[in-house]
Design a protein around this motif. Structure first.
Motif, mmCIF file in Angstrom:
data_model
loop_
_atom_site.group_PDB
_atom_site.id
_atom_site.type_symbol
_atom_site.label_atom_id
_atom_site.label_comp_id
_atom_site.label_asym_id
_atom_site.label_seq_id
_atom_site.Cartn_x
_atom_site.Cartn_y
_atom_site.Cartn_z
ATOM 1 N N GLU A 127 25.904 -24.638 -11.387
ATOM 2 C CA GLU A 127 25.767 -25.609 -10.293
ATOM 3 C C GLU A 127 27.118 -26.080 -9.770
ATOM 4 N N ALA A 128 28.039 -26.413 -10.650
ATOM 5 C CA ALA A 128 29.347 -26.913 -10.216
ATOM 6 C C ALA A 128 30.104 -25.849 -9.422
ATOM 7 N N GLU A 129 30.055 -24.618 -9.894
ATOM 8 C CA GLU A 129 30.744 -23.518 -9.216
ATOM 9 C C GLU A 129 30.151 -23.266 -7.826
ATOM 10 N N THR B 286 28.395 -25.382 -6.045
ATOM 11 C CA THR B 286 28.685 -26.560 -5.216
ATOM 12 C C THR B 286 30.048 -26.427 -4.556
ATOM 13 N N ARG B 287 31.055 -26.011 -5.340
ATOM 14 C CA ARG B 287 32.395 -25.808 -4.778
ATOM 15 C C ARG B 287 32.373 -24.734 -3.700
#
Length: 204
Positions: free
Chosen positions: A28-30, A32-33
């Motif tokens: 998710e974080a990757e 999102t970026r």
């Protein structure tokens, strides 16, 4: 025949990335970026709302108001474009626009209201055009110049649609911080909407 590659900031590409986020929660974080990199821009947002929708519709019918919306677009669009902006979308009696600078957004807003005042001199009272405008500034997601998302989009929309009276131009705190550098005169105010306090600035 090979499949055409997705345009980076297209709606289809955004939906693909969101689905990947559901399929691969650990990423998710990757993702999102990646979304912020592909769709993110720092721009001024101008949200315009026409005043008097319900009253005009009740008096003259929906077709008459559609004509007024059409006339509003014909007046507003060239002003936005002349100030390095684009009309991203029109929803009912609202326009959502992106501009390069807050100064350009304020200039466009003032010019739109000025043109409406001139047009109203020759229009019958029940066909006069009035606008309420909210302006924000900050990081937004621009989806192929057809849709836009972000906190400043939401705030500008709230100001234009729910807070501003006809012919008023209201700025978010972020937009005012930029505008203040040019010496623009504003008056601070606040309003409670859905239990939240919204601080804003009115051009004077």
């Amino acid at each position: 025949m090979s499949e055409s590659p997705l345009k980076r900031n297209s709606k289809s590409n955004l939906e693909r990335l969101l689905q990947e986020m559901l399929d691969r929660p650990a990423s998710e974080a990757e993702i999102t970026r990646e979304i912020e990199e592909e769709f993110g821009e720092t721009r001024a947002v101008l949200a315009l709302d026409m005043s008097g929708f319900s009253r005009t519709t009740q008096r003259r019918g929906i077709v008459a108001f559609l004509l007024m919306i059409h006339q509003m677009k014909r007046i507003a669009r060239p002003v936005i474009e002349a100030n390095d902006g684009i009309v991203v979308k029109a929803e009912a009696d609202n326009l959502f626009c992106l501009l390069e600078t807050t100064t350009g957004a304020i200039k466009a807003a003032r010019e739109i209201i000025g043109r409406l005042e001139t047009v109203n001199l020759v229009l019958p009272e029940d066909r006069r055009l009035y606008a309420s405008i909210g302006i924000g500034w900050g990081r937004i997601l621009n989806v192929d110049e057809r849709d836009l998302f972000g906190d400043e989009v939401n705030l500008a929309s709230k100001l234009g649609e729910d807070v501003a009276e006809k012919n008023q131009i209201l700025l978010t705190q972020a937009a005012q911080a930029i505008a203040a550098q040019s010496g623009l005169d504003t008056r601070e105010a606040s309003v409670s909407i859905s239990g939240l306090t919204l601080n804003y600035y009115q051009l004077v």
